[in-house]
Design a protein around this motif. Structure first.
Motif, mmCIF file in Angstrom:
data_model
loop_
_atom_site.group_PDB
_atom_site.id
_atom_site.type_symbol
_atom_site.label_atom_id
_atom_site.label_comp_id
_atom_site.label_asym_id
_atom_site.label_seq_id
_atom_site.Cartn_x
_atom_site.Cartn_y
_atom_site.Cartn_z
ATOM 1 N N THR A 7 0.837 -1.198 0.000
ATOM 2 C CA THR A 7 0.000 0.000 0.000
ATOM 3 C C THR A 7 0.872 1.248 0.000
ATOM 4 O O THR A 7 2.093 1.176 0.204
ATOM 5 N N ALA A 8 0.235 2.399 -0.161
ATOM 6 C CA ALA A 8 0.948 3.676 -0.124
ATOM 7 C C ALA A 8 1.601 3.902 1.240
ATOM 8 O O ALA A 8 2.614 4.602 1.339
ATOM 9 N N ARG A 9 1.050 3.301 2.297
ATOM 10 C CA ARG A 9 1.638 3.435 3.637
ATOM 11 C C ARG A 9 2.685 2.367 3.919
ATOM 12 O O ARG A 9 3.156 2.235 5.045
ATOM 13 N N GLY A 10 3.030 1.588 2.905
ATOM 14 C CA GLY A 10 4.064 0.570 3.071
ATOM 15 C C GLY A 10 3.581 -0.700 3.732
ATOM 16 O O GLY A 10 4.386 -1.516 4.172
ATOM 17 N N GLU A 11 2.269 -0.895 3.781
ATOM 18 C CA GLU A 11 1.707 -2.095 4.394
ATOM 19 C C GLU A 11 1.537 -3.184 3.341
ATOM 20 O O GLU A 11 1.013 -2.922 2.262
ATOM 21 N N PRO A 12 1.961 -4.408 3.643
ATOM 22 C CA PRO A 12 1.819 -5.494 2.667
ATOM 23 C C PRO A 12 0.379 -5.967 2.581
ATOM 24 O O PRO A 12 -0.363 -5.945 3.567
ATOM 25 N N ARG A 13 -0.001 -6.389 1.392
ATOM 26 C CA ARG A 13 -1.316 -6.988 1.150
ATOM 27 C C ARG A 13 -1.107 -8.208 0.250
ATOM 28 O O ARG A 13 -0.418 -8.121 -0.754
ATOM 29 N N VAL A 14 -1.720 -9.314 0.637
ATOM 30 C CA VAL A 14 -1.600 -10.535 -0.157
ATOM 31 C C VAL A 14 -2.995 -11.107 -0.391
ATOM 32 O O VAL A 14 -3.846 -11.043 0.486
ATOM 33 N N ALA A 15 -3.201 -11.606 -1.597
ATOM 34 C CA ALA A 15 -4.476 -12.239 -1.942
ATOM 35 C C ALA A 15 -4.255 -13.189 -3.116
ATOM 36 O O ALA A 15 -3.349 -12.986 -3.929
ATOM 37 N N PRO A 16 -5.085 -14.222 -3.213
ATOM 38 C CA PRO A 16 -4.939 -15.186 -4.304
ATOM 39 C C PRO A 16 -5.523 -14.667 -5.608
ATOM 40 O O PRO A 16 -6.490 -13.902 -5.615
ATOM 41 N N VAL A 17 -4.910 -15.088 -6.701
ATOM 42 C CA VAL A 17 -5.384 -14.800 -8.056
ATOM 43 C C VAL A 17 -5.219 -16.067 -8.881
ATOM 44 O O VAL A 17 -4.543 -16.999 -8.474
ATOM 45 N N ASP A 18 -5.840 -16.067 -10.058
ATOM 46 C CA ASP A 18 -5.552 -17.123 -11.033
ATOM 47 C C ASP A 18 -4.170 -16.830 -11.595
ATOM 48 O O ASP A 18 -3.994 -15.847 -12.319
ATOM 49 N N GLY A 19 -3.215 -17.653 -11.273
ATOM 50 C CA GLY A 19 -1.868 -17.497 -11.802
ATOM 51 C C GLY A 19 -1.704 -18.346 -13.043
ATOM 52 O O GLY A 19 -2.054 -19.528 -13.050
ATOM 53 N N LEU A 20 -1.200 -17.733 -14.082
ATOM 54 C CA LEU A 20 -0.984 -18.418 -15.352
ATOM 55 C C LEU A 20 0.494 -18.331 -15.688
ATOM 56 O O LEU A 20 1.051 -17.223 -15.763
ATOM 57 N N PHE A 21 1.139 -19.470 -15.854
ATOM 58 C CA PHE A 21 2.560 -19.477 -16.203
ATOM 59 C C PHE A 21 2.666 -19.608 -17.710
ATOM 60 O O PHE A 21 2.290 -20.628 -18.286
ATOM 61 N N TYR A 22 3.149 -18.544 -18.340
ATOM 62 C CA TYR A 22 3.169 -18.468 -19.804
ATOM 63 C C TYR A 22 4.475 -17.834 -20.242
ATOM 64 O O TYR A 22 4.847 -16.782 -19.735
ATOM 65 N N ARG A 23 5.174 -18.508 -21.141
ATOM 66 C CA ARG A 23 6.449 -18.029 -21.687
ATOM 67 C C ARG A 23 7.483 -17.766 -20.580
ATOM 68 O O ARG A 23 8.290 -16.854 -20.654
ATOM 69 N N GLY A 24 7.424 -18.575 -19.508
ATOM 70 C CA GLY A 24 8.403 -18.493 -18.435
ATOM 71 C C GLY A 24 8.153 -17.405 -17.414
ATOM 72 O O GLY A 24 9.039 -17.092 -16.619
ATOM 73 N N HIS A 25 6.933 -16.833 -17.407
ATOM 74 C CA HIS A 25 6.584 -15.761 -16.471
ATOM 75 C C HIS A 25 5.209 -16.021 -15.874
ATOM 76 O O HIS A 25 4.354 -16.627 -16.511
ATOM 77 N N ARG A 29 3.321 1.177 -7.315
ATOM 78 C CA ARG A 29 4.476 0.487 -6.739
ATOM 79 C C ARG A 29 4.533 -0.913 -7.342
ATOM 80 O O ARG A 29 3.898 -1.838 -6.828
ATOM 81 N N PRO A 30 5.269 -1.102 -8.421
ATOM 82 C CA PRO A 30 5.236 -2.383 -9.145
ATOM 83 C C PRO A 30 6.004 -3.536 -8.490
ATOM 84 O O PRO A 30 5.931 -4.658 -8.988
ATOM 85 N N ALA A 31 6.698 -3.285 -7.385
ATOM 86 C CA ALA A 31 7.393 -4.393 -6.711
ATOM 87 C C ALA A 31 6.362 -5.392 -6.220
ATOM 88 O O ALA A 31 5.312 -5.020 -5.689
ATOM 89 N N VAL A 32 6.649 -6.670 -6.410
ATOM 90 C CA VAL A 32 5.688 -7.712 -6.085
ATOM 91 C C VAL A 32 6.426 -8.979 -5.661
ATOM 92 O O VAL A 32 7.544 -9.241 -6.108
ATOM 93 N N SER A 33 5.788 -9.716 -4.772
ATOM 94 C CA SER A 33 6.226 -11.068 -4.439
ATOM 95 C C SER A 33 5.003 -11.961 -4.570
ATOM 96 O O SER A 33 3.872 -11.523 -4.350
ATOM 97 N N ALA A 34 5.237 -13.200 -4.941
ATOM 98 C CA ALA A 34 4.125 -14.132 -5.100
ATOM 99 C C ALA A 34 4.597 -15.538 -4.760
ATOM 100 O O ALA A 34 5.795 -15.839 -4.832
ATOM 101 N N CYS A 35 3.624 -16.374 -4.415
ATOM 102 C CA CYS A 35 3.947 -17.750 -4.052
ATOM 103 C C CYS A 35 2.830 -18.679 -4.513
ATOM 104 O O CYS A 35 1.649 -18.355 -4.377
ATOM 105 N N HIS A 36 3.221 -19.799 -5.068
ATOM 106 C CA HIS A 36 2.291 -20.869 -5.416
ATOM 107 C C HIS A 36 2.762 -22.103 -4.670
ATOM 108 O O HIS A 36 3.931 -22.491 -4.772
ATOM 109 N N THR A 37 1.871 -22.697 -3.875
ATOM 110 C CA THR A 37 2.230 -23.910 -3.131
ATOM 111 C C THR A 37 1.169 -24.980 -3.319
ATOM 112 O O THR A 37 0.002 -24.676 -3.562
ATOM 113 N N ARG A 38 1.616 -26.201 -3.198
ATOM 114 C CA ARG A 38 0.727 -27.372 -3.176
ATOM 115 C C ARG A 38 1.141 -28.199 -1.969
ATOM 116 O O ARG A 38 2.051 -29.029 -2.056
#
Length: 168
Positions: free
Chosen positions: A57-75, A93-102
């Motif tokens: 967020t603009a205040r520097g607070e992290p936010r995480v939520a699930p999305v449909d992740g599609l792995f295409y062309r190595g991204h 703020r385009p910096a991002v972290s993501a995780c996919h787990t099973r």
């Protein structure tokens, strides 16, 4: 598989460089015995995957939520509503972290920058064809109209760590 030989080489380089940069704790979990190749990873990530995307967020607070992740062309790629908080964050703020787990069997962690794209731009026609191949069989021929105006983003990964127990 939609990846070219160049995509696979770039992805393998990213995986190798990321593994080499891992700290001691991360390396003890994402160790050599449980690494996968770029080609194996692409096969493991076919179709829709739940991807937990973290933005800031603009205040520097992290936010995480699930999305449909599609792995295409190595991204990783994902979409949402044009009014979503996620895309408001990414535009500023385009910096991002993501995780996919099973469970404990498989994990992919990615850190990088997300670029918001317009899927109506002809430059992304191949990606849109990929989307249609996934979603039209699930949701029917009206699906392209449903997503009209919805943004998508692609993660340009600076690091990607992968662990697979079943392949190790």
């Amino acid at each position: 598989m939609h990846e070219t030989a160049e995509d696979l080489a770039d992805l393998q380089r990213l995986l190798d460089e990321s593994a080499a940069s891992a700290g001691g704790h991360l390396h003890s979990i994402f160790d050599e015995e449980h690494r996968v190749s770029a080609e194996q990873l692409v096969g493991l990530l076919a179709g829709v995957n739940v991807l937990d995307v973290a933005t800031v967020t603009a205040r520097g607070e992290p936010r995480v939520a699930p999305v449909d992740g599609l792995f295409y062309r190595g991204h990783w790629w994902f979409g949402s509503s044009p009014e979503s908080a996620r895309f408001r964050h990414l535009r500023q703020r385009p910096a991002v972290s993501a995780c996919h787990t099973r469970g404990e069997e498989f994990a992919v962690i990615v850190h990088g920058r997300a670029t918001v794209i317009d899927i109506e731009d002809v430059a992304h026609a191949a990606f849109v064809d990929f989307l249609h191949g996934i979603y039209i069989p699930r949701y029917g021929p009206d699906w392209p109209e449903f997503i009209r105006g919805c943004p998508y983003a692609v993660i340009d990964a600076a690091q990607m760590f992968v662990r697979s127990v079943s392949l190790g």
